[in-house]
Design a protein around this motif. Structure first.
Motif, short mmCIF file in Angstrom:
data_model
loop_
_atom_site.label_atom_id
_atom_site.label_comp_id
_atom_site.label_asym_id
_atom_site.label_seq_id
_atom_site.Cartn_x
_atom_site.Cartn_y
_atom_site.Cartn_z
N ALA A 46 -7.13 4.89 4.90
CA ALA A 46 -7.56 5.74 3.76
C ALA A 46 -6.60 5.60 2.57
O ALA A 46 -7.03 5.44 1.42
CB ALA A 46 -7.64 7.21 4.21
N THR A 47 -5.30 5.64 2.86
CA THR A 47 -4.34 5.56 1.74
C THR A 47 -4.41 4.19 1.06
O THR A 47 -4.36 4.10 -0.17
CB THR A 47 -2.91 5.88 2.23
OG1 THR A 47 -2.96 7.08 3.00
CG2 THR A 47 -1.95 6.08 1.07
N ASN A 48 -4.57 3.13 1.86
CA ASN A 48 -4.70 1.79 1.25
C ASN A 48 -5.89 1.74 0.30
O ASN A 48 -5.82 1.18 -0.79
CB ASN A 48 -4.94 0.72 2.34
CG ASN A 48 -3.68 0.44 3.12
OD1 ASN A 48 -2.58 0.84 2.72
ND2 ASN A 48 -3.81 -0.23 4.24
N GLY A 73 -5.81 11.79 0.80
CA GLY A 73 -6.13 11.36 2.17
C GLY A 73 -5.71 12.40 3.19
O GLY A 73 -6.42 12.68 4.17
N GLU A 74 -4.55 12.99 2.98
CA GLU A 74 -4.00 13.95 3.95
C GLU A 74 -4.74 15.29 3.88
O GLU A 74 -4.74 16.05 4.85
CB GLU A 74 -2.50 14.15 3.69
CG GLU A 74 -1.58 13.13 4.37
CD GLU A 74 -1.59 11.73 3.80
OE1 GLU A 74 -2.15 11.54 2.70
OE2 GLU A 74 -1.03 10.82 4.44
N GLN A 75 -5.36 15.60 2.76
CA GLN A 75 -6.09 16.88 2.66
C GLN A 75 -7.28 16.88 3.63
O GLN A 75 -7.62 17.90 4.23
CB GLN A 75 -6.57 17.12 1.22
CG GLN A 75 -7.37 18.41 1.09
CD GLN A 75 -7.45 18.93 -0.33
OE1 GLN A 75 -6.72 18.49 -1.20
NE2 GLN A 75 -8.34 19.87 -0.56
N GLY A 149 6.20 8.14 -1.09
CA GLY A 149 6.34 6.72 -0.77
C GLY A 149 5.62 6.42 0.52
O GLY A 149 5.49 7.30 1.38
N ARG A 150 5.18 5.17 0.69
CA ARG A 150 4.36 4.81 1.85
C ARG A 150 5.11 5.10 3.16
O ARG A 150 6.32 4.88 3.24
CB ARG A 150 3.94 3.33 1.78
CG ARG A 150 3.05 2.98 0.60
CD ARG A 150 1.79 3.85 0.49
NE ARG A 150 0.95 3.85 1.67
CZ ARG A 150 -0.03 3.00 1.89
NH1 ARG A 150 -0.30 2.05 0.99
NH2 ARG A 150 -0.77 3.11 2.97
N GLY A 151 4.37 5.62 4.10
CA GLY A 151 4.99 5.99 5.38
C GLY A 151 5.68 7.34 5.32
O GLY A 151 6.38 7.74 6.26
N GLY A 152 5.48 8.07 4.23
CA GLY A 152 6.24 9.30 3.97
C GLY A 152 5.95 10.49 4.87
O GLY A 152 6.70 11.47 4.86
N1 ASP Z 1 -0.79 8.16 4.40
C1 ASP Z 1 0.48 7.69 3.87
C2 ASP Z 1 0.57 6.17 3.96
O1 ASP Z 1 -0.34 5.54 4.46
C3 ASP Z 1 1.65 8.36 4.52
C4 ASP Z 1 1.84 8.04 5.98
O2 ASP Z 1 0.91 7.60 6.64
O3 ASP Z 1 2.96 8.25 6.47
O4 ASP Z 1 1.54 5.61 3.50
#
Ligand code: ASP
Ligand code: ADP
Ligand code: MG
Length: 416
Positions: A46-48, A73-75, A149-152
């Protein structure tokens, strides 16, 4: 009774069945008498997709609007998980980051968490409710949404665990722990039962994306006990089936011998820049790296080669691939001052790192790395070291070969 923050990554909430699976895990933790708060990522992909849409509309975008888009995406997943828990008879509600709030600085797109207010949430937890919090997002000082930031989401979870003074932060993902190297690349990678904060920090910052680097920093500074485990296994976090990130003293206290090298990481997110024939005089390095620092571009590895007559030098260094164009632009602007001949940019590179706290007290670790790579005919372009890590830059096509060969050379391969 323990207070636990659980975090589920994108794959773990990748569709509605998986969200129901997550709800069952949370319910089981609650039934064991634990207080649980959950942090979730957006559904995988989703974030991509959101990032791509931003790029399609405006390649050089306004970071504030980027955050408005990518935070959505997180909502979706917090609402769906709260609903799934309610379906199982567990009281639950979602909180958007501005409702708590999770305060960050104003660095849109890569914001840092400053403070999380948990008073209201702690009350609801005490009353038996499971709060569901979105990972990755926060609220800036001017009241706008930020992303970390990605992976946050890992960082959101650890920060929430610190704020709630939780007993543990369980990071549920699609692998059952931290491995000696990325198990998708190295078949023989082994799961590590315990890894030190310091090693995990190096592994994350050198490319092991299983945890976001900032989350490990926060865990180390706030002494949060972090466990990495699979959301697809039957075992619950409370059974401690995953990898624990712990203090070095804790491992020593168990009388366990630390391996000299505990992991091999790699990153293809770097680019190499060489500035050729720069005048070799005092102040030149500062003149090159000053403009890059001003533009907030992180320089990682650096090597300098003085010409035979000693009059000029080539300087080679790496920057994040995403910042390459900006870095070249900054250097071009400084050309009149630096009087270099040429800027060469190369994205066909990968950084491979060996990591281990045991390196501090053992000689010959670097030599083994260089010999192993030489044995495979892999040329080393740049080298950098820290107390517990050695990194080399190699041509990108050798990444997998290099990582697997080093994994074997340092005797990390699984035996079965
Ligand atoms: N959804 C965000 C991302 O893909 C944050 C995460 O997944 O940690 O970067
Ligand atoms: P999530 O969506 O749950 O946050 P990520 O994709 O961000 O999951 O992180 C998990 C992935 O990290 C794994 O699928 C694995 O391929 C990768 N990974 C890289 N290095 C390692 C490592 N040393 N140990 C375990 N996983 C690793
Ligand atoms: Mg992740």
């Amino acid at each position: 009774m323990a207070r636990i923050v659980v975090k589920f990554g994108g794959t773990s909430v990748g569709d509605t069945d998986r969200i129901k699976n997550v709800a069952r895990k949370i319910k089981a933790e609650v039934e064991r008498g634990n207080q649980v708060a959950a942090v979730v990522s957006a559904m995988s992909g989703a974030t991509n997709q959101l990032v791509k849409w931003v790029g399609d509309v405006a390649p050089l975008h306004d970071a504030r609007e980027y955050d408005v888009v990518v935070a959505t995406g997180e909502q979706v997943t917090i609402g769906l998980l709260a609903l799934a828990l309610q379906q199982l008879g567990v009281q639950s509600r979602s909180w958007l980051s501005w409702q708590l709030p999770i305060r960050t600085d104003a660095a849109y797109g890569k914001a840092r968490i400053v403070e999380i207010k948990t008073a209201e949430m702690a009350c609801s937890m005490a009353a038996g409710e499971v709060p569901i919090v979105p990972g990755f997002q926060g609220l800036s000082p001017e009241g706008r949404v930020t992303t970390l930031g990605r992976g946050g989401s890992d960082t959101s979870a650890v920060a929430l665990a610190a704020a709630l003074k939780a007993d543990r932060c369980d990071i549920y993902t699609d692998v059952d722990g931290v491995y000696t190297s990325d198990p998708r690349i190295v078949d023989k990678a082994r799961k590590i039962d315990q890894v030190t904060y310091e090693e995990m920090l190096e592994m994350a910052s050198q490319g092991s994306k299983v945890l976001q680097t900032r989350s490990v920093e926060l865990a180390m500074n706030h002494h949060v006990r972090v466990q990495v485990l699979s959301s697809f296994d039957e075992a619950l976090g409370s059974d401690l089936p995953g990898t624990m990130v712990v203090d070095e003293e804790e491992i020593m206290a168990q009388g366990l011998e630390k391996a000299v090298v505990s992991g091999i990481a790699f990153s293809k997110d770097e680019a190499k820049i060489t500035v050729t024939r720069v005048a070799d005089r005092p102040g030149v390095a500062a003149a090159i790296f000053g403009p890059l620092a001003d533009a907030n571009i992180n320089v990682d590895m650096i090597v300098q080669n003085v010409s035979l007559d000693g009059s000029s030098t080539d300087i080679t260094f790496t920057v994040p691939r995403a910042d390459l164009a900006r870095a070249v632009e900054q250097l071009d602007r400084a050309k009149a001052d630096l009087k270099f001949t040429e800027i060469k940019a190369d994205t066909n590179v990968a950084k491979v790192s060996v990591i281990g706290v045991g390196m501090r007290s053992h000689a010959g670790v670097a030599l083994k790395m260089f010999q192993t790579l030489a044995g495979k005919g892999i040329n080393i372009e740049v080298i950098s070291t820290s107390e517990i890590k050695i990194s080399v830059l190699v041509a990108a096509e050798y990444t997998e070969l290099a990582v697997r060969a080093l994994h074997t050379a340092y005797e990390l391969d699984a035996t079965t």
